[in-house]
Scaffold this motif. Structure first.
Motif, PDB file in Angstrom:
ATOM      1  N   LEU A   1       0.830  -1.191   0.000  1.00 40.61           N
ATOM      2  CA  LEU A   1       0.000   0.000   0.000  1.00 40.61           C
ATOM      3  C   LEU A   1       0.876   1.257   0.000  1.00 40.61           C
ATOM      4  O   LEU A   1       2.020   1.235   0.453  1.00 40.61           O
ATOM      5  CB  LEU A   1      -0.901   0.017   1.231  1.00 40.61           C
ATOM      6  N   LYS A   2       0.288   2.323  -0.504  1.00 40.82           N
ATOM      7  CA  LYS A   2       0.991   3.602  -0.538  1.00 40.82           C
ATOM      8  C   LYS A   2       1.439   4.006   0.877  1.00 40.82           C
ATOM      9  O   LYS A   2       2.546   4.499   1.073  1.00 40.82           O
ATOM     10  CB  LYS A   2       0.051   4.655  -1.132  1.00 40.82           C
ATOM     11  N   LYS A   3       0.576   3.776   1.852  1.00 41.26           N
ATOM     12  CA  LYS A   3       0.888   4.102   3.247  1.00 41.26           C
ATOM     13  C   LYS A   3       2.097   3.296   3.720  1.00 41.26           C
ATOM     14  O   LYS A   3       2.979   3.835   4.395  1.00 41.26           O
ATOM     15  CB  LYS A   3      -0.324   3.817   4.126  1.00 41.26           C
ATOM     16  N   ASP A   4       2.162   2.016   3.367  1.00 39.77           N
ATOM     17  CA  ASP A   4       3.290   1.171   3.768  1.00 39.77           C
ATOM     18  C   ASP A   4       4.597   1.670   3.144  1.00 39.77           C
ATOM     19  O   ASP A   4       5.641   1.685   3.798  1.00 39.77           O
ATOM     20  CB  ASP A   4       3.050  -0.284   3.353  1.00 39.77           C
ATOM     21  N   LYS A   5       4.507   2.082   1.889  1.00 42.86           N
ATOM     22  CA  LYS A   5       5.697   2.617   1.219  1.00 42.86           C
ATOM     23  C   LYS A   5       6.158   3.900   1.893  1.00 42.86           C
ATOM     24  O   LYS A   5       7.353   4.133   2.066  1.00 42.86           O
ATOM     25  CB  LYS A   5       5.411   2.878  -0.264  1.00 42.86           C
ATOM     26  N   PHE A   6       5.179   4.732   2.270  1.00 44.12           N
ATOM     27  CA  PHE A   6       5.512   5.989   2.937  1.00 44.12           C
ATOM     28  C   PHE A   6       6.182   5.714   4.282  1.00 44.12           C
ATOM     29  O   PHE A   6       7.169   6.360   4.641  1.00 44.12           O
ATOM     30  CB  PHE A   6       4.259   6.841   3.113  1.00 44.12           C
ATOM     31  N   GLU A   7       5.664   4.756   5.027  1.00 46.58           N
ATOM     32  CA  GLU A   7       6.267   4.387   6.316  1.00 46.58           C
ATOM     33  C   GLU A   7       7.676   3.828   6.118  1.00 46.58           C
ATOM     34  O   GLU A   7       8.584   4.131   6.891  1.00 46.58           O
ATOM     35  CB  GLU A   7       5.386   3.375   7.054  1.00 46.58           C
ATOM     36  N   GLN A   8       7.863   3.023   5.090  1.00 48.26           N
ATOM     37  CA  GLN A   8       9.194   2.495   4.782  1.00 48.26           C
ATOM     38  C   GLN A   8      10.157   3.641   4.445  1.00 48.26           C
ATOM     39  O   GLN A   8      11.301   3.659   4.896  1.00 48.26           O
ATOM     40  CB  GLN A   8       9.132   1.494   3.628  1.00 48.26           C
ATOM     41  N   MET A   9       9.671   4.595   3.669  1.00 47.12           N
ATOM     42  CA  MET A   9      10.501   5.748   3.326  1.00 47.12           C
ATOM     43  C   MET A   9      10.897   6.513   4.591  1.00 47.12           C
ATOM     44  O   MET A   9      12.051   6.909   4.756  1.00 47.12           O
ATOM     45  CB  MET A   9       9.752   6.668   2.374  1.00 47.12           C
ATOM     46  N   ASN A  10       9.955   6.703   5.506  1.00 48.50           N
ATOM     47  CA  ASN A  10      10.267   7.393   6.757  1.00 48.50           C
ATOM     48  C   ASN A  10      11.318   6.641   7.565  1.00 48.50           C
ATOM     49  O   ASN A  10      12.236   7.246   8.117  1.00 48.50           O
ATOM     50  CB  ASN A  10       9.008   7.591   7.602  1.00 48.50           C
ATOM     51  N   ARG A  11      11.201   5.323   7.628  1.00 46.80           N
ATOM     52  CA  ARG A  11      12.209   4.515   8.338  1.00 46.80           C
ATOM     53  C   ARG A  11      13.575   4.658   7.681  1.00 46.80           C
ATOM     54  O   ARG A  11      14.589   4.811   8.359  1.00 46.80           O
ATOM     55  CB  ARG A  11      11.787   3.047   8.380  1.00 46.80           C
ATOM     56  N   LEU A  12      13.601   4.624   6.354  1.00 47.78           N
ATOM     57  CA  LEU A  12      14.868   4.763   5.636  1.00 47.78           C
ATOM     58  C   LEU A  12      15.490   6.141   5.859  1.00 47.78           C
ATOM     59  O   LEU A  12      16.714   6.260   6.028  1.00 47.78           O
ATOM     60  CB  LEU A  12      14.660   4.503   4.139  1.00 47.78           C
ATOM     61  N   LEU A  13      14.651   7.166   5.873  1.00 48.58           N
ATOM     62  CA  LEU A  13      15.168   8.517   6.129  1.00 48.58           C
ATOM     63  C   LEU A  13      15.726   8.637   7.546  1.00 48.58           C
ATOM     64  O   LEU A  13      16.775   9.242   7.758  1.00 48.58           O
ATOM     65  CB  LEU A  13      14.084   9.567   5.898  1.00 48.58           C
ATOM     66  N   ARG A  14      15.016   8.057   8.511  1.00 49.35           N
ATOM     67  CA  ARG A  14      15.519   8.064   9.889  1.00 49.35           C
ATOM     68  C   ARG A  14      16.848   7.334   9.969  1.00 49.35           C
ATOM     69  O   ARG A  14      17.800   7.801  10.597  1.00 49.35           O
ATOM     70  CB  ARG A  14      14.510   7.436  10.845  1.00 49.35           C
ATOM     71  N   ASN A  15      16.931   6.174   9.315  1.00 47.12           N
ATOM     72  CA  ASN A  15      18.187   5.407   9.315  1.00 47.12           C
ATOM     73  C   ASN A  15      19.307   6.199   8.642  1.00 47.12           C
ATOM     74  O   ASN A  15      20.447   6.194   9.103  1.00 47.12           O
ATOM     75  CB  ASN A  15      18.007   4.059   8.617  1.00 47.12           C
ATOM     76  N   TYR A  16      18.977   6.871   7.554  1.00 44.60           N
ATOM     77  CA  TYR A  16      19.967   7.702   6.869  1.00 44.60           C
ATOM     78  C   TYR A  16      20.493   8.781   7.821  1.00 44.60           C
ATOM     79  O   TYR A  16      21.706   8.994   7.929  1.00 44.60           O
ATOM     80  CB  TYR A  16      19.354   8.344   5.619  1.00 44.60           C
ATOM     81  N   MET A  17      19.587   9.476   8.507  1.00 40.34           N
ATOM     82  CA  MET A  17      20.000  10.539   9.422  1.00 40.34           C
ATOM     83  C   MET A  17      20.846   9.985  10.566  1.00 40.34           C
ATOM     84  O   MET A  17      21.846  10.585  10.958  1.00 40.34           O
ATOM     85  CB  MET A  17      18.783  11.289   9.977  1.00 40.34           C
ATOM     86  N   ILE A  18      20.479   8.841  11.092  1.00 39.04           N
ATOM     87  CA  ILE A  18      21.259   8.214  12.169  1.00 39.04           C
ATOM     88  C   ILE A  18      22.639   7.828  11.647  1.00 39.04           C
ATOM     89  O   ILE A  18      23.656   8.081  12.299  1.00 39.04           O
ATOM     90  CB  ILE A  18      20.509   6.991  12.736  1.00 39.04           C
ATOM     91  N   ASN A  19      22.682   7.241  10.460  1.00 38.17           N
ATOM     92  CA  ASN A  19      23.967   6.839   9.884  1.00 38.17           C
ATOM     93  C   ASN A  19      24.861   8.038   9.604  1.00 38.17           C
ATOM     94  O   ASN A  19      26.076   7.985   9.839  1.00 38.17           O
ATOM     95  CB  ASN A  19      23.757   6.025   8.600  1.00 38.17           C
ATOM     96  N   MET A  20      24.265   9.137   9.119  1.00 41.89           N
ATOM     97  CA  MET A  20      25.060  10.335   8.861  1.00 41.89           C
ATOM     98  C   MET A  20      25.564  10.938  10.169  1.00 41.89           C
ATOM     99  O   MET A  20      26.694  11.422  10.244  1.00 41.89           O
ATOM    100  CB  MET A  20      24.262  11.367   8.067  1.00 41.89           C
ATOM    101  N   LYS A  21      24.744  10.873  11.220  1.00 41.45           N
ATOM    102  CA  LYS A  21      25.187  11.381  12.524  1.00 41.45           C
ATOM    103  C   LYS A  21      26.380  10.564  13.017  1.00 41.45           C
ATOM    104  O   LYS A  21      27.365  11.121  13.498  1.00 41.45           O
ATOM    105  CB  LYS A  21      24.044  11.331  13.527  1.00 41.45           C
ATOM    106  N   HIS A  22      26.303   9.238  12.875  1.00 43.58           N
ATOM    107  CA  HIS A  22      27.434   8.378  13.266  1.00 43.58           C
ATOM    108  C   HIS A  22      28.660   8.694  12.414  1.00 43.58           C
ATOM    109  O   HIS A  22      29.787   8.727  12.912  1.00 43.58           O
ATOM    110  CB  HIS A  22      27.070   6.896  13.137  1.00 43.58           C
ATOM    111  N   PHE A  23      28.432   8.913  11.156  1.00 49.05           N
ATOM    112  CA  PHE A  23      29.511   9.239  10.219  1.00 49.05           C
ATOM    113  C   PHE A  23      30.236  10.503  10.676  1.00 49.05           C
ATOM    114  O   PHE A  23      31.461  10.547  10.771  1.00 49.05           O
ATOM    115  CB  PHE A  23      28.900   9.412   8.824  1.00 49.05           C
ATOM    116  N   TYR A  24      29.469  11.558  10.985  1.00 48.46           N
ATOM    117  CA  TYR A  24      30.065  12.811  11.451  1.00 48.46           C
ATOM    118  C   TYR A  24      30.742  12.625  12.808  1.00 48.46           C
ATOM    119  O   TYR A  24      31.797  13.187  13.061  1.00 48.46           O
ATOM    120  CB  TYR A  24      29.011  13.917  11.568  1.00 48.46           C
ATOM    121  N   THR A  25      30.104  11.843  13.672  1.00 50.90           N
ATOM    122  CA  THR A  25      30.655  11.629  15.003  1.00 50.90           C
ATOM    123  C   THR A  25      31.996  10.916  14.929  1.00 50.90           C
ATOM    124  O   THR A  25      32.904  11.201  15.713  1.00 50.90           O
ATOM    125  CB  THR A  25      29.653  10.836  15.874  1.00 50.90           C
ATOM    126  N   GLU A  26      32.135   9.994  13.982  1.00 54.20           N
ATOM    127  CA  GLU A  26      33.415   9.312  13.812  1.00 54.20           C
ATOM    128  C   GLU A  26      34.509  10.268  13.350  1.00 54.20           C
ATOM    129  O   GLU A  26      35.673  10.091  13.662  1.00 54.20           O
ATOM    130  CB  GLU A  26      33.277   8.154  12.823  1.00 54.20           C
TER     131      GLU A  26
END
Length: 144
Positions: free
Chosen positions: A3-28
């Motif tokens: 469903l479109k809603k499921d895709k949107f939720e997946q996109m939100n999870r991926l964006l959150r993961n991206y932001m967390i990964n970039m924060k770790h990247f900068y922190t390193e």
């Protein structure tokens, strides 16, 4: 069928993961820089907007005034910035990079650029373009 809603939720999870990964990247990278990632981004912003006032930093980074005050005090203590009284109102303090702040900003840019090139070397430019287009559309829709 997804469903479109499921895709949107997946996109939100991926964006959150991206932001967390970039924060770790900068922190390193941060130990090598002797400043926090937030301080680095603040120095970049001050470089582009020399003479800004503290409230403008808070507005740009969506931070509480107390958080901005603490960060500005630390950057000033460490000699990266200087606050000067405004010519028209002594109550207003304008923020500028010092020579040390300019040098640190250039050093951080070199390190970040080197790291960015390592990341983007593994990415397809068409994929980046598609993500930029999609995120631009989403952000424009959220503003409406």
């Amino acid at each position: 069928m997804t469903l479109k809603k499921d895709k949107f939720e997946q996109m939100n999870r991926l964006l959150r993961n991206y932001m967390i990964n970039m924060k770790h990247f900068y922190t390193e990278l941060a130990p090598e820089l002797d400043i926090t990632p937030q301080q680095a981004h603040t120095l970049f912003y001050i470089e582009k907007h020399a003479g800004l006032i503290q409230r403008e930093l808070g507005d740009h980074f969506h931070l509480r005034n107390a958080s901005v005050t603490s960060m500005v005090k630390n950057l000033e203590r460490d000699g990266y910035i200087i606050r000067k009284a405004d010519q028209e109102s002594a109550r207003i303090k304008r923020i500028f990079l010092t020579k040390k702040g300019e040098e640190k900003t250039n050093e951080v840019k070199e390190i970040f650029d080197k790291a960015y090139f390592q990341i983007i070397a593994r990415l397809n430019e068409r994929d980046i373009d598609a993500i930029v287009k999609g995120m631009t559309n989403i952000n424009n829709n959220l503003k409406e």
